[in-house]
Design a protein around this motif. Sequence first.
Motif, PDB file in Angstrom:
ATOM      1  N   ASP A 126      28.168  39.586  53.821  1.00  9.81           N
ATOM      2  CA  ASP A 126      27.891  39.630  55.259  1.00  9.81           C
ATOM      3  C   ASP A 126      28.114  38.274  55.934  1.00  9.81           C
ATOM      4  O   ASP A 126      27.962  38.132  57.139  1.00  9.81           O
ATOM      5  CB  ASP A 126      26.470  40.126  55.536  1.00  9.81           C
ATOM      6  N   GLY A 127      28.479  37.253  55.145  1.00 11.66           N
ATOM      7  CA  GLY A 127      28.768  35.934  55.686  1.00 11.66           C
ATOM      8  C   GLY A 127      27.549  35.129  56.100  1.00 11.66           C
ATOM      9  O   GLY A 127      27.677  34.063  56.689  1.00 11.66           O
ATOM     10  N   LYS A 128      26.357  35.596  55.750  1.00 13.85           N
ATOM     11  CA  LYS A 128      25.129  34.927  56.188  1.00 13.85           C
ATOM     12  C   LYS A 128      24.613  33.872  55.213  1.00 13.85           C
ATOM     13  O   LYS A 128      23.755  33.074  55.578  1.00 13.85           O
ATOM     14  CB  LYS A 128      24.034  35.962  56.440  1.00 13.85           C
ATOM     15  N   PHE A 129      25.109  33.877  53.971  1.00 16.28           N
ATOM     16  CA  PHE A 129      24.610  32.937  52.966  1.00 16.28           C
ATOM     17  C   PHE A 129      25.767  32.353  52.165  1.00 16.28           C
ATOM     18  O   PHE A 129      26.786  33.009  51.953  1.00 16.28           O
ATOM     19  CB  PHE A 129      23.634  33.626  52.007  1.00 16.28           C
ATOM     20  N   LEU A 130      25.570  31.134  51.705  1.00 13.06           N
ATOM     21  CA  LEU A 130      26.540  30.462  50.854  1.00 13.06           C
ATOM     22  C   LEU A 130      25.819  30.000  49.599  1.00 13.06           C
ATOM     23  O   LEU A 130      24.794  29.327  49.674  1.00 13.06           O
ATOM     24  CB  LEU A 130      27.132  29.247  51.581  1.00 13.06           C
ATOM     25  N   ALA A 131      26.353  30.393  48.436  1.00  9.25           N
ATOM     26  CA  ALA A 131      25.810  29.908  47.166  1.00  9.25           C
ATOM     27  C   ALA A 131      26.615  28.679  46.760  1.00  9.25           C
ATOM     28  O   ALA A 131      27.833  28.620  46.972  1.00  9.25           O
ATOM     29  CB  ALA A 131      25.919  30.977  46.085  1.00  9.25           C
TER      30      ALA A 131
END
Length: 187
Positions: A126-131
């Motif tokens: 969803d493009g809301k988080f980056l690991a």
Amino acid sequence: NAYSRDGLIVWVDRKKQVKELAAPARHYGSPHISPDGQRIAVAIPSGSSGSDIWVYEIPHGTLTRLTFDEHSSAPIWSPDGKRIAFATTRPTGPAILVKPADGSGAEETLVTGESLILVPTSWSSDGKFLAYWAVGSATGRDIWIAPLTGERKPQSFLQTRFNEMQARFSPDGRWIAYQSEESGRYE
């Protein structure tokens, strides 16, 4: 899947058929395929000891430089294919930046911190988080998650006495796969 072999970018399909792409021979690092499968972001050495991010367009056979600082590596595509996040080791300190994949617009800083190294590995679908994984002087390699909306304060996901890295979100965003050396070797 794409990877670099002998200075070339090669494409490997599900039947394990290997096809060399028409990109010029260079040392390609960290190839990452765009969500539409038409482009590959790579790190190419530049200057004396650094690298920059380039984008290879498969249908046209063109290679376009995205960064010009000799401190950029580890590119990953956003889920919509419009942006590329990457690691930097600029003199101002380690950071994870994002830039439009077409080269237009300015870079945006996503993550900075006290770490020695910061390396992005996966966007949530969803493009809301980056690991990403970070190297601390006392903790080794640990996995962090950065929210890309709201306060944007990174949260530790996995921090142990072992090294953990290469976190990847599952397509539905419910799981994270990662590499760990807890067994004595990376698995």
